[in-house]
Design an enzyme around this catalytic site. Structure first.
Site, PDB file in Angstrom:
ATOM      1  N   GLY A   2       0.924  -1.667  -0.289  1.00  0.00           N
ATOM      2  CA  GLY A   2      -0.145  -0.411  -0.085  1.00  0.00           C
ATOM      3  C   GLY A   2       1.251   0.983  -0.024  1.00  0.00           C
ATOM      4  O   GLY A   2       2.181   0.978  -0.926  1.00  0.00           O
TER       5      GLY A   2
ATOM      6  N   ILE B 154       2.666   2.046   2.037  1.00  0.00           N
ATOM      7  CA  ILE B 154       4.340   2.297   2.784  1.00  0.00           C
ATOM      8  C   ILE B 154       5.125   1.610   1.425  1.00  0.00           C
ATOM      9  O   ILE B 154       6.270   1.790   1.424  1.00  0.00           O
ATOM     10  CB  ILE B 154       4.701   1.364   4.403  1.00  0.00           C
TER      11      ILE B 154
ATOM     12  N   ARG C 262      -4.387  -7.644  -0.337  1.00  0.00           N
ATOM     13  CA  ARG C 262      -6.155  -7.872  -0.328  1.00  0.00           C
ATOM     14  C   ARG C 262      -6.843  -8.079  -1.041  1.00  0.00           C
ATOM     15  O   ARG C 262      -7.483  -8.668  -1.127  1.00  0.00           O
ATOM     16  CB  ARG C 262      -6.926  -6.617   1.324  1.00  0.00           C
TER      17      ARG C 262
ATOM     18  N   ARG D 122       2.076  -4.163  12.447  1.00  0.00           N
ATOM     19  CA  ARG D 122       1.379  -4.500  14.152  1.00  0.00           C
ATOM     20  C   ARG D 122       2.414  -5.505  14.700  1.00  0.00           C
ATOM     21  O   ARG D 122       2.617  -6.112  14.231  1.00  0.00           O
ATOM     22  CB  ARG D 122       0.078  -4.429  14.332  1.00  0.00           C
TER      23      ARG D 122
ATOM     24  N   ASP E 267      10.015  -2.581  15.022  1.00  0.00           N
ATOM     25  CA  ASP E 267       9.663  -1.812  15.476  1.00  0.00           C
ATOM     26  C   ASP E 267       8.191  -1.829  15.653  1.00  0.00           C
ATOM     27  O   ASP E 267       7.737  -0.783  16.515  1.00  0.00           O
ATOM     28  CB  ASP E 267       9.579  -0.858  14.201  1.00  0.00           C
TER      29      ASP E 267
ATOM     30  N   HIS F 183       8.984   1.605  17.950  1.00  0.00           N
ATOM     31  CA  HIS F 183       8.437   2.088  17.341  1.00  0.00           C
ATOM     32  C   HIS F 183       8.079   3.895  17.241  1.00  0.00           C
ATOM     33  O   HIS F 183       7.412   4.539  17.147  1.00  0.00           O
ATOM     34  CB  HIS F 183       6.631   1.782  18.233  1.00  0.00           C
TER      35      HIS F 183
END
Length: 331
Positions: free
Chosen positions: A157, A159, A179, A240, A264, A295
Site C-alpha cells: 500500500g 508504505i 487484500r 503491528r 519496530d 516504534h
C-alpha cells in the site's frame, strides 16, 4: 467572518494533540475556537468540552464518553485506528486518519536492509577498538549488498510503494501481496493477494510486514509461515506486533531457523500499571540477530509537521462544508 462569534469548537484531546494548539492556530484558514485537554488526566474537562465539539483530534479515549451530538469529525493524527469504538460516536460523524509517514518508514526499512548487509555500525565500532587489526585495506571484513536481493512486502500500500521505489533504486527485486486483486504495479516483479503469502515468504530475502492489524491479519505470520522462509531470511515489522505470532518468531530467531528480524512494533507497550515493560514476554533483547527500535520508524520532525498540516487542511474542509480526506469510517 470578522466580528462574528466563532461557534465551532475544536477539541484537542490527549497529551500529543494538546501540544499542537499553536501550530493549528497558525495553519487553519477557517475559524475555530480551540480547546485542549487530556481525558486521561482531566476527565471533567473532557466531559464538559466534548458535547460542544464539532471536531475532536485525538487517539484512544477510554469510556465512558458523554453524548457528542455536534461532532462531525473525529480526526486521528496518525494512521492506526484499530482501537476505535464506533459506538461512542454520533451518527454522521466521520472518522479520518493521517498518513504522511510513508517516506520516513520506507527510509527506515532501506536502512535496516543496508545495515543488515553491510553492518556499518558494528564495523565502525570494531575499527575504533582495534584499528587495522593487522590487516590491509583489501583484507578487512567482507560484507553483503542489497543488490539482487528480494524484498517481499506483506500489505502493499502506501508504505509498500515507497519501499519499492527505493529498493528498485538499489537494484533489488520487489514482490508484494495485498487484500485486493489488481494488475501487478510497475514497481513490482509480481503482485498477488494474501492467498500467495506462502510463495512470498519462500522467495523473499527480506519480508516487510506493512499491513494493518485486523482479524484477518492477527497472527498471519505464524510458525508455518516463518518456517517457509529462507534460513537467511529477515523479517522487518513496521505494521503491528500482533501480526506476527510472538512465540513463533522468538522460537525461529532463537533456534536460527531464520536469519533475523528488525522489529519496530511490539506486543507490549508502556501503560499506567507498567510504565517500562520489556516489549515482548520473550527475551528478544538477548538475541544478537534482532534489531529493536521503539516504534519510531516513521517518527521524524518532517513527518510530524506534514501530519499536522494535513490535520489543519481536513479541519478547514469540514468548516467549509467539503468532504474530508482519508475517511476510514462514517458512523
Amino acid at each position: 467572518m470578522e466580528g462574528e462569534r466563532v461557534t465551532r469548537l475544536l477539541l484537542l484531546a490527549g497529551k500529543q494533540s494538546m501540544k499542537k494548539a499553536d501550530f493549528l492556530a497558525g495553519r487553519l484558514e477557517t475559524d475555530w475556537r480551540i480547546e485542549a485537554c487530556d481525558p486521561a488526566a482531566d476527565r471533567a474537562a473532557f466531559e464538559r468540552l466534548a458535547p460542544e465539539a464539532e471536531a475532536i483530534v485525538g487517539g484512544y479515549i477510554a469510556r465512558p464518553w458523554p453524548a457528542t451530538p455536534r461532532l462531525k469529525l473525529y480526526q486521528i493524527p496518525f494512521t492506526g485506528h484499530d482501537f476505535l469504538e464506533p459506538e461512542v460516536l454520533p451518527a454522521g460523524c466521520r472518522v479520518c486518519n493521517t498518513y504522511e509517514h510513508e517516506t520516513s518508514i520506507a527510509e527506515y526499512i532501506l536502512l535496516a536492509m543496508l545495515e543488515w548487509e553491510i553492518g556499518l555500525s558494528k564495523t565502525a565500532a570494531r575499527f575504533r577498538e582495534r584499528s587495522w587489526d593487522g590487516k590491509g585495506p583489501a583484507e578487512g571484513p567482507v560484507h553483503g549488498e542489497v543488490r539482487g536481493k528480494t524484498v517481499g512486502i506483506v500489505g502493499y500500500g502506501h508504505i509498500g510503494r515507497e519501499v519499492a521505489i527505493r529498493a528498485r533504486a538499489f537494484g533489488m527485486n520487489v514482490i508484494g501481496i495485498g487484500r485486493r486483486e489488481q494488475p501487478t504495479p510497475d514497481l513490482l516483479d509480481w503482485y498477488g493477494t494474501t492467498m500467495e503469502i506462502d510463495r512470498l515468504m519462500a522467495e523473499a530475502d527480506y519480508v516487510v510486514v506493512a499491513c494493518p492489524l485486523n482479524e484477518a491479519t492477527r497472527g498471519l505470520l505464524d510458525a508455518d509461515r516463518l518456517g517457509a522462509m529462507k534460513p537467511t531470511g529477515v523479517v522487518i515489522n513496521v505494521g503491528r506486533g500482533a501480526i506476527i505470532d510472538e512465540d513463533a518468531i522468538y522460537d525461529a530467531l532463537k533456534n536460527g531457523r531464520i536469519g533475523g528480524a528488525v522489529i519496530d512494533v511490539w506486543w507490549r507497550y508502556p501503560g499506567r500499571d507498567e510504565p517500562n515493560p520489556r516489549p515482548s514476554r520473550h527475551p528478544l533483547h538477548e538475541l544478537d540477530n534482532v534489531i529493536m527500535t521503539p516504534h519510531n520508524s516513521g517518527w521524524t520532525q518532517e513527518q510530524i509537521d506534514r501530519r499536522w498540516v494535513f490535520v489543519a487542511s481536513n479541519l478547514d474542509r469540514i468548516a467549509r462544508g467539503e468532504p474530508p480526506e482519508n475517511v476510514v469510517m462514517t458512523i
